[in-house]
Design an enzyme around this catalytic site. Structure first.
Site, PDB file in Angstrom:
ATOM      1  N   CYS A   1      -2.437   8.564   3.461  1.00 47.79           N
ATOM      2  CA  CYS A   1      -2.284   8.300   1.881  1.00 47.79           C
ATOM      3  C   CYS A   1      -3.452   8.444   0.590  1.00 47.79           C
ATOM      4  O   CYS A   1      -3.002   8.585  -0.086  1.00 47.79           O
ATOM      5  CB  CYS A   1      -1.911   6.507   1.754  1.00 47.79           C
ATOM      6  SG  CYS A   1      -3.149   6.014   2.612  1.00 47.79           S
TER       7      CYS A   1
ATOM      8  N   GLU B   1       0.748  -0.776   0.163  1.00 51.62           N
ATOM      9  CA  GLU B   1      -0.386   0.157  -0.103  1.00 51.62           C
ATOM     10  C   GLU B   1       1.154   0.956  -0.225  1.00 51.62           C
ATOM     11  O   GLU B   1       1.626   1.466   1.299  1.00 51.62           O
ATOM     12  CB  GLU B   1      -1.041  -0.152   1.481  1.00 51.62           C
ATOM     13  CG  GLU B   1      -2.132   1.219   1.322  1.00 51.62           C
ATOM     14  CD  GLU B   1      -2.121   2.211   1.565  1.00 51.62           C
ATOM     15  OE1 GLU B   1      -1.204   3.101   0.701  1.00 51.62           O
ATOM     16  OE2 GLU B   1      -2.411   2.684   2.787  1.00 51.62           O
TER      17      GLU B   1
END
Length: 524
Positions: free
Chosen positions: A266, A232
């Site tokens: 993020c 990720e």
């Protein structure tokens, strides 16, 4: 012994000196974890679950002190430490302590042709997995992944960020208080060299959350041992605001989506793509709301925290410096505080009357900022909005704001992202039941949800007869004969022709061919 220093990013105060894990100790930790995992995996899934309820209860008993530690070492407000880090973890522990045993049950596979046989999927743990965690959500990201890994029957080698080692140590202490068997969860503390050594330790899977550059290094190193990875790696996430959107609602969404955790997420709303008919009103309203945000400083209160990672400030400064060269406009913020602990929440857009779209060409629009900066642009048509939303190498999360949910849903299906939220922003990493992960440079694989849970297991397919028939040899075994060929040719006609009439017409020929084959031939 080498140590790393934990500091309060708001004050610079030293919170602790933590010994780094010696590099030559990492293989020992892995060996201990493998031995512990053998016994752990033999427990039934149901017998493993009480440990996670124990962990949940310990967190609840110490929730205020844990929130304070997260706030002090990470720099976020205590409210965000509670709501964004701790609450989602409690939810995951609760839900999957119930759900994990069901997910690990054998899963039958319906058989269409081979009715006399049975197939099913059998799940078994990977073995020893590494979880390499970031500093922006130093509690919720690793603890959730550790819990799912352990629930599935694995052992875990956990490396927290060197920026937030005390929180990493606290996570291990929580499982120790839950009486988790010794060596099942091992802690590796230290600089990136420890992470690199862990990746090369030939584990059974690696879960990494961090930058694209580091993620590529992890994948390259893992390929040497064919170790599977889940990555990720961040995003440059868009929010599309349609012309029918409620301005107050849309700006509040952009405000929280862009500036929660001081933009160090993020999935932050870093790009806002607004229909031209409401652009100016949207920008003015957002600017007014940003001006009311309060910095909490070292007290951990207010709406905004500080910049956690010193090196990230260099990215903010570099991206903002480029804007003056490209004739873009900073409508609010763009400056660091006097003590340089935070960047003011910043709104960037194209100047009024500017021809073309210079901001779309800048790094502040194309590269991940990972800070409190929102770039606002316009669109005329829905197709243009989709193109702008997809004009990025990332694909983690996106949002669509509109009163017309059905239309927004159709638009969402055209955006290249792992998750698209309609009339919401940012938050679904906090949902235990929804998958989290991206496409393109945002990485691959999933965490959370049933999909994320299954990342922690191997899948074994079992195929067996429904009844014992030792004298029945399969019709496709040797020898290959004309009768056998004719039988399968007619079988194809009966089973797969679109026309029912043609299928029925071929049925007698199939029966004849099958009978002749059985009478005249024997399988070798």
């Amino acid at each position: 012994m080498e140590t790393i220093t934990s500091r309060d990013p708001a004050t610079g105060e030293t919170l602790g000196q933590i010994p780094q894990t010696p590099l030559d100790q990492i293989p020992v930790l892995v060996a201990q974890a493998r031995a512990a995992q053998q016994a752990w995996s033999q427990l039934s899934p149901k017998d493993r679950m009480p440990y996670f309820i124990n962990a949940r209860e310990h967190i609840l008993d110490n929730i205020d002190s844990i929130a304070e530690l997260i706030s002090r070492e990470n720099g976020k407000p205590r409210f965000e430490a509670m709501v964004n880090d701790i609450i989602p973890t409690l939810d995951l522990l609760t839900q999957y302590a119930k759900r994990a045993p069901k997910l690990l049950k054998d899963q039958p596979i319906p058989m269409r042709i081979m009715k006399h046989r049975k197939s099913y999927l059998h799940f078994w743990p990977k073995g020893v997995v590494a979880i390499i965690a970031p500093w922006n959500f130093p509690f919720s990201i690793p603890l959730g992944e550790i819990a799912l890994a352990l629930m599935a029957g694995n052992a875990v080698i956990f490396k927290p960020s060197e920026v937030t080692p005390l929180i990493g140590r606290k996570i291990v202490e929580i499982f120790e208080h839950a009486c988790l068997p010794k060596h099942l969860l091992q802690l590796v503390v230290g600089d990136p060299s420890r992470g690199a050594a862990l990746v090369k330790a030939k584990l059974d899977k690696i879960f990494f959350t961090g930058s694209v550059a580091t993620g590529k290094k992890v994948m390259a190193a893992a390929s040497e041992t064919l170790t599977p990875v889940v990555l990720e790696l961040g995003g440059k996430d868009p929010m599309v605001v349609m012309p029918d959107a409620d301005i107050d609602f849309a700006t509040s969404a952009a405000l929280w989506g862009g500036f929660a955790n001081s933009g160090q997420v993020c999935a932050s709303t870093e790009r806002v793509i607004v229909h031209e008919s409401i652009h100016d009103q949207f920008v003015n309203t957002l600017k007014s709301k940003v001006g009311k945000l309060r910095h909490g400083g070292h007290l951990g209160e207010g709406d905004l925290g500080v910049a956690t990672y010193e090196k990230q400030k260099e990215i903010y400064a570099h991206q903002l410096a480029e804007l003056s060269k490209d004739n873009s406009s900073i409508l609010h913020g763009g400056k660091f505080s006097k003590d340089h602990t935070f960047l003011e929440p910043t709104i960037v857009t194209n100047p009024p009357g500017q021809s073309g779209n210079p901001i779309e060409k800048t790094k502040i629009y194309q590269e991940e900022t990972f800070g409190p900066v929102v770039a606002v642009t316009k669109f005329k048509t829905t197709q243009e909005a989709i193109e702008k939303a997809n004009d990025t190498k990332y694909g983690l999360l996106a949002s669509v704001i509109s009163k017309d949910v059905a239309m927004a849903e159709q638009l969402a299906k055209k955006i290249e992202a792992g998750s698209v939220l309609i009339n919401e922003v940012l938050y679904t990493h906090g949902l235990a039941e929804t998958p989290w992960g991206g496409v393109k440079d945002s990485g691959f694989g999933r965490v959370h949800s049933d999909l994320g849970f299954l990342e922690f297991v191997n899948v074994r397919h079992i195929h067996k007869p429904k009844w014992w028939a030792p004298l029945f040899k399969s019709l496709w075994w040797f020898p290959y004969t004309p009768h056998q060929t004719q039988m399968f040719r007619k079988f194809a006609e009966v089973m797969f022709r679109r026309s029912l009439t043609r299928r029925l017409k071929a049925l007698p020929d199939l029966i004849v061919a099958f009978t002749q084959m059985i009478k005249t031939e024997k399988r070798l």
